[in-house]
Motif scaffolding. Structure first.
Motif, PDB file in Angstrom:
ATOM      1  N   VAL A 116       0.831  -1.201   0.000  1.00 40.62           N
ATOM      2  CA  VAL A 116       0.000   0.000   0.000  1.00 40.62           C
ATOM      3  C   VAL A 116       0.869   1.256   0.000  1.00 40.62           C
ATOM      4  O   VAL A 116       0.622   2.197  -0.769  1.00 40.62           O
ATOM      5  CB  VAL A 116      -0.955  -0.005   1.211  1.00 40.62           C
ATOM      6  CG1 VAL A 116      -1.652   1.322   1.369  1.00 40.62           C
ATOM      7  CG2 VAL A 116      -1.968  -1.130   1.076  1.00 40.62           C
ATOM      8  N   ILE A 117       1.903   1.271   0.819  1.00 39.40           N
ATOM      9  CA  ILE A 117       2.778   2.446   0.897  1.00 39.40           C
ATOM     10  C   ILE A 117       3.495   2.668  -0.426  1.00 39.40           C
ATOM     11  O   ILE A 117       3.542   3.800  -0.939  1.00 39.40           O
ATOM     12  CB  ILE A 117       3.784   2.288   2.059  1.00 39.40           C
ATOM     13  CG1 ILE A 117       3.048   2.352   3.395  1.00 39.40           C
ATOM     14  CG2 ILE A 117       4.878   3.348   1.993  1.00 39.40           C
ATOM     15  CD1 ILE A 117       3.892   1.972   4.591  1.00 39.40           C
ATOM     16  N   VAL A 118       4.038   1.608  -1.004  1.00 36.62           N
ATOM     17  CA  VAL A 118       4.753   1.744  -2.273  1.00 36.62           C
ATOM     18  C   VAL A 118       3.803   2.201  -3.380  1.00 36.62           C
ATOM     19  O   VAL A 118       4.148   3.067  -4.192  1.00 36.62           O
ATOM     20  CB  VAL A 118       5.464   0.424  -2.649  1.00 36.62           C
ATOM     21  CG1 VAL A 118       5.984   0.462  -4.067  1.00 36.62           C
ATOM     22  CG2 VAL A 118       6.590   0.150  -1.680  1.00 36.62           C
ATOM     23  N   LEU A 119       2.596   1.649  -3.419  1.00 38.83           N
ATOM     24  CA  LEU A 119       1.639   2.073  -4.437  1.00 38.83           C
ATOM     25  C   LEU A 119       1.256   3.539  -4.274  1.00 38.83           C
ATOM     26  O   LEU A 119       1.098   4.259  -5.269  1.00 38.83           O
ATOM     27  CB  LEU A 119       0.382   1.207  -4.383  1.00 38.83           C
ATOM     28  CG  LEU A 119       0.424  -0.092  -5.152  1.00 38.83           C
ATOM     29  CD1 LEU A 119      -0.898  -0.825  -5.014  1.00 38.83           C
ATOM     30  CD2 LEU A 119       0.745   0.133  -6.600  1.00 38.83           C
ATOM     31  N   MET A 120       1.093   4.001  -3.058  1.00 39.22           N
ATOM     32  CA  MET A 120       0.762   5.410  -2.838  1.00 39.22           C
ATOM     33  C   MET A 120       1.904   6.306  -3.306  1.00 39.22           C
ATOM     34  O   MET A 120       1.675   7.337  -3.943  1.00 39.22           O
ATOM     35  CB  MET A 120       0.437   5.661  -1.367  1.00 39.22           C
ATOM     36  CG  MET A 120      -0.104   7.039  -1.105  1.00 39.22           C
ATOM     37  SD  MET A 120      -1.593   7.468  -2.018  1.00 39.22           S
ATOM     38  CE  MET A 120      -2.817   6.554  -1.118  1.00 39.22           C
ATOM     39  N   VAL A 121       3.134   5.916  -3.011  1.00 43.66           N
ATOM     40  CA  VAL A 121       4.294   6.700  -3.467  1.00 43.66           C
ATOM     41  C   VAL A 121       4.369   6.691  -4.992  1.00 43.66           C
ATOM     42  O   VAL A 121       4.610   7.738  -5.620  1.00 43.66           O
ATOM     43  CB  VAL A 121       5.598   6.165  -2.830  1.00 43.66           C
ATOM     44  CG1 VAL A 121       6.822   6.788  -3.481  1.00 43.66           C
ATOM     45  CG2 VAL A 121       5.594   6.423  -1.333  1.00 43.66           C
ATOM     46  N   VAL A 122       4.150   5.535  -5.617  1.00 40.36           N
ATOM     47  CA  VAL A 122       4.157   5.451  -7.084  1.00 40.36           C
ATOM     48  C   VAL A 122       3.072   6.356  -7.663  1.00 40.36           C
ATOM     49  O   VAL A 122       3.303   7.084  -8.644  1.00 40.36           O
ATOM     50  CB  VAL A 122       3.977   3.986  -7.551  1.00 40.36           C
ATOM     51  CG1 VAL A 122       3.614   3.911  -9.014  1.00 40.36           C
ATOM     52  CG2 VAL A 122       5.243   3.192  -7.279  1.00 40.36           C
ATOM     53  N   GLY A 123       1.897   6.341  -7.066  1.00 40.10           N
ATOM     54  CA  GLY A 123       0.817   7.202  -7.545  1.00 40.10           C
ATOM     55  C   GLY A 123       1.161   8.674  -7.421  1.00 40.10           C
ATOM     56  O   GLY A 123       0.914   9.464  -8.338  1.00 40.10           O
ATOM     57  N   LEU A 124       1.754   9.068  -6.301  1.00 41.72           N
ATOM     58  CA  LEU A 124       2.135  10.468  -6.115  1.00 41.72           C
ATOM     59  C   LEU A 124       3.241  10.885  -7.084  1.00 41.72           C
ATOM     60  O   LEU A 124       3.236  12.000  -7.604  1.00 41.72           O
ATOM     61  CB  LEU A 124       2.561  10.704  -4.668  1.00 41.72           C
ATOM     62  CG  LEU A 124       1.436  10.655  -3.643  1.00 41.72           C
ATOM     63  CD1 LEU A 124       2.002  10.693  -2.225  1.00 41.72           C
ATOM     64  CD2 LEU A 124       0.460  11.795  -3.859  1.00 41.72           C
ATOM     65  N   VAL A 125       4.184   9.992  -7.336  1.00 47.68           N
ATOM     66  CA  VAL A 125       5.254  10.294  -8.300  1.00 47.68           C
ATOM     67  C   VAL A 125       4.658  10.471  -9.692  1.00 47.68           C
ATOM     68  O   VAL A 125       5.003  11.416 -10.419  1.00 47.68           O
ATOM     69  CB  VAL A 125       6.339   9.194  -8.285  1.00 47.68           C
ATOM     70  CG1 VAL A 125       7.264   9.314  -9.480  1.00 47.68           C
ATOM     71  CG2 VAL A 125       7.130   9.256  -6.992  1.00 47.68           C
ATOM     72  N   LEU A 126       3.757   9.583 -10.095  1.00 42.47           N
ATOM     73  CA  LEU A 126       3.137   9.719 -11.411  1.00 42.47           C
ATOM     74  C   LEU A 126       2.310  10.996 -11.508  1.00 42.47           C
ATOM     75  O   LEU A 126       2.272  11.639 -12.568  1.00 42.47           O
ATOM     76  CB  LEU A 126       2.270   8.497 -11.722  1.00 42.47           C
ATOM     77  CG  LEU A 126       3.012   7.236 -12.107  1.00 42.47           C
ATOM     78  CD1 LEU A 126       2.026   6.087 -12.305  1.00 42.47           C
ATOM     79  CD2 LEU A 126       3.844   7.452 -13.359  1.00 42.47           C
ATOM     80  N   LEU A 127       1.651  11.381 -10.444  1.00 47.42           N
ATOM     81  CA  LEU A 127       0.883  12.619 -10.451  1.00 47.42           C
ATOM     82  C   LEU A 127       1.809  13.823 -10.623  1.00 47.42           C
ATOM     83  O   LEU A 127       1.522  14.732 -11.409  1.00 47.42           O
ATOM     84  CB  LEU A 127       0.066  12.744  -9.171  1.00 47.42           C
ATOM     85  CG  LEU A 127      -0.931  13.885  -9.115  1.00 47.42           C
ATOM     86  CD1 LEU A 127      -1.954  13.762 -10.229  1.00 47.42           C
ATOM     87  CD2 LEU A 127      -1.623  13.910  -7.769  1.00 47.42           C
ATOM     88  N   MET A 128       2.927  13.819  -9.923  1.00 46.17           N
ATOM     89  CA  MET A 128       3.896  14.902 -10.057  1.00 46.17           C
ATOM     90  C   MET A 128       4.442  14.958 -11.481  1.00 46.17           C
ATOM     91  O   MET A 128       4.524  16.032 -12.086  1.00 46.17           O
ATOM     92  CB  MET A 128       5.049  14.698  -9.075  1.00 46.17           C
ATOM     93  CG  MET A 128       6.170  15.706  -9.222  1.00 46.17           C
ATOM     94  SD  MET A 128       7.657  15.253  -8.316  1.00 46.17           S
ATOM     95  CE  MET A 128       8.187  13.784  -9.163  1.00 46.17           C
ATOM     96  N   VAL A 129       4.781  13.806 -12.025  1.00 49.02           N
ATOM     97  CA  VAL A 129       5.308  13.742 -13.387  1.00 49.02           C
ATOM     98  C   VAL A 129       4.269  14.249 -14.386  1.00 49.02           C
ATOM     99  O   VAL A 129       4.596  14.981 -15.326  1.00 49.02           O
ATOM    100  CB  VAL A 129       5.739  12.288 -13.716  1.00 49.02           C
ATOM    101  CG1 VAL A 129       5.994  12.105 -15.181  1.00 49.02           C
ATOM    102  CG2 VAL A 129       6.959  11.920 -12.903  1.00 49.02           C
TER     103      VAL A 129
END
Length: 151
Positions: A116-129
């Motif tokens: 869950v933590i890794v997926l949330m970080v991946v989602g936030l990184v993709l949103l920033m990108v």
């Protein structure tokens, strides 16, 4: 969207970060398929990859999402911006749903707290990108600059 930067000076870096995120999702999917080979598609067992719980279903989903991010990164032309933003929202919603169902029978993707933590970080990184990767004409950049200065 006037508040989204156009032709940001660091957009090549953001595009590269998006590509690396897609590569991570693909690598995780491949490793997950290898680790969970022979199990049921939505098995709820102790299969982990890189410290994250997974099963065949989630590994295939990771491959699909990572492939979409990589395809958007390769194609460019603001298609990557749209793909990254929508997949970011999807991944963050998936991680929150996974957190809600983590200790129930509804945990179909075999999530753990680390997943869950890794997926949330991946989602936030993709949103920033997705927010900083937009390319446009000089007129669009000028309109963004004017809108930014008004605030």
């Amino acid at each position: 969207m006037a508040h989204t930067p156009v032709n940001h000076p660091a957009r090549p870096i953001y595009r590269a970060i998006g590509g690396l995120t897609g590569l991570y999702l693909v690598a995780f999917g491949v490793l997950g398929l290898i680790a969970s080979a022979g199990n049921e598609v939505l098995a709820q067992d102790d299969t982990t990859v890189i410290g994250q719980g997974t099963n065949v279903g989630f590994s295939l989903l990771s491959l699909l999402l990572g492939g979409a991010v990589l395809a958007g990164t390769v194609i460019g032309r603001n298609l990557d911006v749209v793909i990254n933003q929508w997949l970011a929202y999807l991944i963050m919603a998936l991680s929150l749903a996974g957190l809600a169902f983590i200790r129930t029978e509804a945990n179909i993707f075999n999530f753990t707290v680390a997943t869950v933590i890794v997926l949330m970080v991946v989602g936030l990184v993709l949103l920033m990108v997705g927010m900083y990767g937009k390319v446009g004409t000089d007129e669009e950049k000028e309109a963004w600059q004017k809108a930014r200065l008004v605030l």
